[in-house]
Design an enzyme around this catalytic site. Sequence first.
Site, PDB file in Angstrom:
ATOM      1  N   CYS A  11      37.519  45.059  -6.785  1.00 61.79           N
ATOM      2  CA  CYS A  11      38.709  44.649  -6.033  1.00 61.79           C
ATOM      3  C   CYS A  11      39.874  44.578  -7.019  1.00 61.79           C
ATOM      4  CB  CYS A  11      38.485  43.322  -5.299  1.00 61.79           C
ATOM      5  SG  CYS A  11      38.310  41.853  -6.343  1.00 61.79           S
ATOM      6  N   ASN A  14      39.192  40.692  -9.278  1.00 62.60           N
ATOM      7  CA  ASN A  14      37.807  40.358  -9.609  1.00 62.60           C
ATOM      8  C   ASN A  14      37.569  38.849  -9.646  1.00 62.60           C
ATOM      9  OD1 ASN A  14      35.478  40.678 -12.342  1.00 62.60           O
ATOM     10  ND2 ASN A  14      35.047  41.097 -10.220  1.00 62.60           N
ATOM     11  N   CYS A  16      37.747  37.202  -6.104  1.00 58.64           N
ATOM     12  CA  CYS A  16      37.455  36.865  -4.706  1.00 58.64           C
ATOM     13  C   CYS A  16      36.452  37.849  -4.085  1.00 58.64           C
ATOM     14  CB  CYS A  16      38.735  36.839  -3.864  1.00 58.64           C
ATOM     15  SG  CYS A  16      39.924  35.562  -4.320  1.00 58.64           S
ATOM     16  N   ARG A  17      36.928  39.023  -3.689  1.00 56.26           N
ATOM     17  CA  ARG A  17      36.104  39.953  -2.917  1.00 56.26           C
ATOM     18  C   ARG A  17      34.967  40.588  -3.708  1.00 56.26           C
ATOM     19  NH1 ARG A  17      40.708  43.772  -0.802  1.00 56.26           N
ATOM     20  NH2 ARG A  17      41.418  43.303  -2.914  1.00 56.26           N
ATOM     21  N   SER A  18      35.266  41.175  -4.865  1.00 57.13           N
ATOM     22  CA  SER A  18      34.198  41.882  -5.586  1.00 57.13           C
ATOM     23  C   SER A  18      33.120  40.931  -6.125  1.00 57.13           C
ATOM     24  CB  SER A  18      34.754  42.802  -6.668  1.00 57.13           C
ATOM     25  OG  SER A  18      35.533  42.121  -7.611  1.00 57.13           O
ATOM     26  N   ASP A 127      41.853  40.659   1.736  1.00 56.35           N
ATOM     27  CA  ASP A 127      41.818  39.861   0.517  1.00 56.35           C
ATOM     28  C   ASP A 127      42.073  38.394   0.861  1.00 56.35           C
ATOM     29  OD1 ASP A 127      42.070  38.712  -1.983  1.00 56.35           O
ATOM     30  OD2 ASP A 127      43.327  40.332  -2.784  1.00 56.35           O
TER      31      ASP A 127
END
Length: 154
Positions: A11, A14, A16-18, A127
């Site tokens: 993301c 690096n 939150c999402r990934s 996000d």
Amino acid sequence: MKPQTNILFVCLGNICRSPMAEYIMRHKIKQAHLEDRVSIDSAGTSGWHDGEDMHKDTKKQLAKHQIDHFGFISRKVRKQDWDYFDYIIAMDNQNLKDLERLFGKNTEKLFNVTSLCPDLAYDHIPDPWYTGNFDETYQLLDQCCDVMLEKLTR
């Protein structure tokens, strides 16, 4: 499945999402008893949060689903990631474009995570840094990771 499959989720920052995708997928791999055959990591395209832990609400979301969230350190994508990872999976179209600029196009190895689930109402993982909706992010990534696990076990 080959002896070791390496997956990198990417993301922007690096945090939150990934990392959420990384730890959801690790959990699924462990439940499937595939830890010795699949390794999971994550990175960001920006490097803005290098060396930091994941976002506190990402941790809360993983804990809520009884998923281990310890030992994480944010990092930026590196050129050598291309040779090491079998799959590099972007969280949105901008991440994908940034990765294609770095590595070139290769739809078998480098793709948007939502392409795993064409029936999702989204073409990207929103996000939660901006939306604040970590639950939505979790639900979408959980579905995509289920499909990725199926892909790996086929």
